[in-house]
Design an enzyme around this catalytic site. Sequence first.
Site, short mmCIF file in Angstrom:
data_model
loop_
_atom_site.label_atom_id
_atom_site.label_comp_id
_atom_site.label_asym_id
_atom_site.label_seq_id
_atom_site.Cartn_x
_atom_site.Cartn_y
_atom_site.Cartn_z
N ARG A 1 0.84 -1.20 0.00
CA ARG A 1 0.00 0.00 0.00
C ARG A 1 0.87 1.25 0.00
NH1 ARG A 1 -3.97 -0.81 4.97
NH2 ARG A 1 -4.61 1.30 4.36
N CYS B 1 -0.85 6.33 8.80
CA CYS B 1 -1.27 5.01 8.28
C CYS B 1 -2.41 5.26 7.32
CB CYS B 1 -1.65 4.08 9.43
SG CYS B 1 -3.00 4.71 10.44
#
Length: 297
Positions: free
Chosen positions: A188, A248
């Site tokens: 990611r 995050c």
Amino acid sequence: MSQQLLYRALVSAKWLSETIKSQPAGLALRIVDASWYLPKMKRDPKREFEERHIPGAVFFDIDQCSDRTSPYDHMLPKANEFAEYVGKLGVGNDSHVVVYDGSDQGLFSAPRVWWMFRAFGHEAVSLLDGGLKNWQREGNPLSSGKSQAAPSEFHASLDKSLVKTYEDVLDNLDSHRFQLVDARAAGRFRGVEPEPRDGIEPGHVPGSMNIPFTDFLTESGLEKTPEQIRSLFQEKKVDLLKPVVATCGSGVTACHVALGAYLCGKADVAVYDGAWVEWYMRAQPENIISEGKGKTV
């Protein structure tokens, strides 16, 4: 800051089990189940709590205890809203709060609530090392049913030094005041694996570094030792003597970076609360670094 001055961030299942049994006078222990999962994980944490939880625990809903006016997921609520929410869970300013979750990893979302308590001025908060997974593995008892707690009074005051905004991160692209550490999975971060939220492409903030939150955990789901965590930061070229901010996907697993640093004696790691979702939605395409699709106007 020396580690001796920091409140104990981790407690073992053995300690919690013995403390529940003995409950010394004056120790206001409050056990909090902070389980939360991404929608695509198809798990219902509230239902799971009612089926099985640590005896005496109450359920903390990360989505409920948030700024409901924000377009971004579970942003920090106002101090008075946090105080009212945790007061209803029976948490007072004299409580020692122990947080856990029921994730497969051991700890997943619980560090977010550990960080929230600290951000609102409550230092007497610990995480159950290994979470519910390890609690069960060690053969400890479980209860079922809804949360039940006598309401308490809680006073909260936000420590703004522990929270960063989009503007802070944008300014840092030029000022380099802090190191930005991203706790998402490597794919990611690089932009080659999909984000779990529709409409959000993967990638990262320019200049940020990647330490997936699972790197802080052992294979059995316990937290690594401070020595191992210090080595991990060094290996990723993160200098704990300089300012660090964690990010995050939506501000949950970033708190593992703050926890890891705390265990190394660094208690001042801030969290970028809007995290990747906000950054992707607001940043210019050139500020979305990706090996994949990136962002087009």
